[in-house]
Motif scaffolding. Structure first.
Motif, short mmCIF file in Angstrom:
data_model
loop_
_atom_site.label_atom_id
_atom_site.label_comp_id
_atom_site.label_asym_id
_atom_site.label_seq_id
_atom_site.Cartn_x
_atom_site.Cartn_y
_atom_site.Cartn_z
N GLY A 1 -11.87 -15.57 -35.12
CA GLY A 1 -10.50 -16.06 -35.00
C GLY A 1 -9.97 -16.27 -36.40
N GLU A 2 -9.50 -17.47 -36.70
CA GLU A 2 -9.03 -17.79 -38.05
C GLU A 2 -10.02 -18.67 -38.81
OE1 GLU A 2 -6.36 -16.50 -39.67
OE2 GLU A 2 -6.22 -15.21 -37.92
N GLU A 3 -11.19 -18.94 -38.20
CA GLU A 3 -12.19 -19.80 -38.82
C GLU A 3 -13.20 -18.98 -39.60
OE1 GLU A 3 -15.71 -22.92 -37.54
OE2 GLU A 3 -14.26 -22.27 -36.05
N VAL A 4 -13.37 -19.31 -40.88
CA VAL A 4 -14.37 -18.65 -41.71
C VAL A 4 -15.74 -19.19 -41.31
CG1 VAL A 4 -15.23 -18.30 -44.06
CG2 VAL A 4 -12.76 -18.36 -43.62
N VAL A 5 -16.64 -18.28 -40.89
CA VAL A 5 -17.98 -18.70 -40.47
C VAL A 5 -19.03 -18.41 -41.53
CG1 VAL A 5 -17.48 -18.60 -38.01
CG2 VAL A 5 -18.33 -16.56 -39.16
N SER A 6 -18.69 -17.53 -42.48
CA SER A 6 -19.57 -17.32 -43.63
C SER A 6 -18.79 -16.67 -44.76
CB SER A 6 -20.80 -16.48 -43.26
OG SER A 6 -20.46 -15.13 -43.11
N SER A 7 -19.30 -16.85 -45.95
CA SER A 7 -18.66 -16.29 -47.13
C SER A 7 -19.76 -15.93 -48.12
CB SER A 7 -17.71 -17.32 -47.74
OG SER A 7 -17.13 -16.82 -48.90
N GLN A 8 -19.62 -14.77 -48.75
CA GLN A 8 -20.63 -14.37 -49.72
C GLN A 8 -20.06 -13.35 -50.70
OE1 GLN A 8 -23.86 -11.94 -47.93
NE2 GLN A 8 -22.73 -12.29 -46.05
N ILE A 9 -20.72 -13.21 -51.82
CA ILE A 9 -20.35 -12.22 -52.81
C ILE A 9 -21.19 -10.98 -52.55
CG2 ILE A 9 -20.36 -11.64 -55.26
CD1 ILE A 9 -19.95 -14.65 -55.81
N VAL A 10 -20.52 -9.83 -52.46
CA VAL A 10 -21.20 -8.57 -52.20
C VAL A 10 -20.82 -7.58 -53.28
CG1 VAL A 10 -21.49 -6.69 -50.54
CG2 VAL A 10 -21.12 -9.01 -49.71
N ASP A 11 -21.81 -6.94 -53.86
CA ASP A 11 -21.56 -5.94 -54.89
C ASP A 11 -21.62 -4.56 -54.24
OD1 ASP A 11 -21.17 -4.63 -57.29
OD2 ASP A 11 -23.25 -4.88 -57.96
N ALA A 12 -20.45 -3.93 -54.07
CA ALA A 12 -20.37 -2.61 -53.45
C ALA A 12 -19.23 -1.84 -54.10
CB ALA A 12 -20.14 -2.74 -51.95
N GLU A 13 -19.29 -0.52 -53.99
CA GLU A 13 -18.29 0.34 -54.63
C GLU A 13 -16.92 0.26 -53.97
OE1 GLU A 13 -19.66 4.33 -55.10
OE2 GLU A 13 -21.58 3.67 -55.91
N GLU A 14 -16.88 -0.06 -52.68
CA GLU A 14 -15.61 -0.15 -51.97
C GLU A 14 -15.72 -1.17 -50.84
OE1 GLU A 14 -15.70 3.54 -48.96
OE2 GLU A 14 -15.74 4.12 -51.07
N PRO A 15 -14.60 -1.70 -50.37
CA PRO A 15 -14.62 -2.75 -49.34
C PRO A 15 -15.37 -2.36 -48.06
CG PRO A 15 -12.45 -2.61 -50.31
CD PRO A 15 -13.24 -1.45 -50.85
N LEU A 16 -15.19 -1.13 -47.58
CA LEU A 16 -15.88 -0.71 -46.35
C LEU A 16 -17.39 -0.77 -46.53
CD1 LEU A 16 -15.84 0.35 -43.47
CD2 LEU A 16 -15.62 2.67 -44.41
N LYS A 17 -17.89 -0.34 -47.66
CA LYS A 17 -19.33 -0.39 -47.92
C LYS A 17 -19.83 -1.84 -47.96
CE LYS A 17 -20.06 4.09 -49.62
NZ LYS A 17 -20.41 4.82 -48.46
N ALA A 18 -19.03 -2.74 -48.50
CA ALA A 18 -19.41 -4.16 -48.53
C ALA A 18 -19.57 -4.71 -47.11
CB ALA A 18 -18.37 -4.97 -49.30
N VAL A 19 -18.61 -4.38 -46.25
CA VAL A 19 -18.68 -4.85 -44.86
C VAL A 19 -19.87 -4.25 -44.14
CG1 VAL A 19 -17.49 -4.85 -42.64
CG2 VAL A 19 -16.22 -5.31 -44.71
N GLU A 20 -20.12 -2.98 -44.33
CA GLU A 20 -21.25 -2.32 -43.66
C GLU A 20 -22.57 -2.94 -44.08
OE1 GLU A 20 -19.40 2.11 -42.86
OE2 GLU A 20 -20.46 1.74 -44.74
N LEU A 21 -22.69 -3.35 -45.35
CA LEU A 21 -23.92 -4.00 -45.81
C LEU A 21 -24.15 -5.33 -45.09
CD1 LEU A 21 -23.69 -3.44 -49.67
CD2 LEU A 21 -25.45 -2.55 -48.15
N VAL A 22 -23.10 -6.09 -44.92
CA VAL A 22 -23.22 -7.42 -44.32
C VAL A 22 -23.28 -7.35 -42.79
CG1 VAL A 22 -22.06 -9.64 -44.02
CG2 VAL A 22 -22.14 -8.56 -46.27
N ALA A 23 -22.43 -6.55 -42.19
CA ALA A 23 -22.36 -6.49 -40.73
C ALA A 23 -23.59 -5.82 -40.11
CB ALA A 23 -21.10 -5.75 -40.29
#
Length: 67
Positions: free
Chosen positions: A6-28
């Motif tokens: 929803g609008e609630e942040v449930v986690s936050s982290q720093i991810v080092d990736a070449e592009e935003p999609l790759k960052a999400v794929e690493l975490v998800a």
């Protein structure tokens, strides 16, 4: 990167990736959609590019956010 339900942040982290999609794929660790269409979604803030990208899980993911 932030993971939201929803609008609630449930986690936050720093991810080092070449592009935003790759960052999400690493975490998800699951397929993601390039649009935040579900209640469970991700926001990537790229400080170097001064951009914000939003993504959602490609399919609903059952998660226990009570922890």
């Amino acid at each position: 990167m932030e993971e939201l339900y929803g609008e609630e942040v449930v986690s936050s982290q720093i991810v080092d990736a070449e592009e935003p999609l790759k960052a999400v794929e690493l975490v998800a660790a699951a397929p993601v959609s390039t649009r935040a269409l579900q209640e469970h979604w991700f926001r990537v803030i790229d400080e170097q590019a001064s951009s914000i990208s939003e993504f959602s899980a490609a399919e609903p993911v059952a998660r226990d956010f009570s922890k």
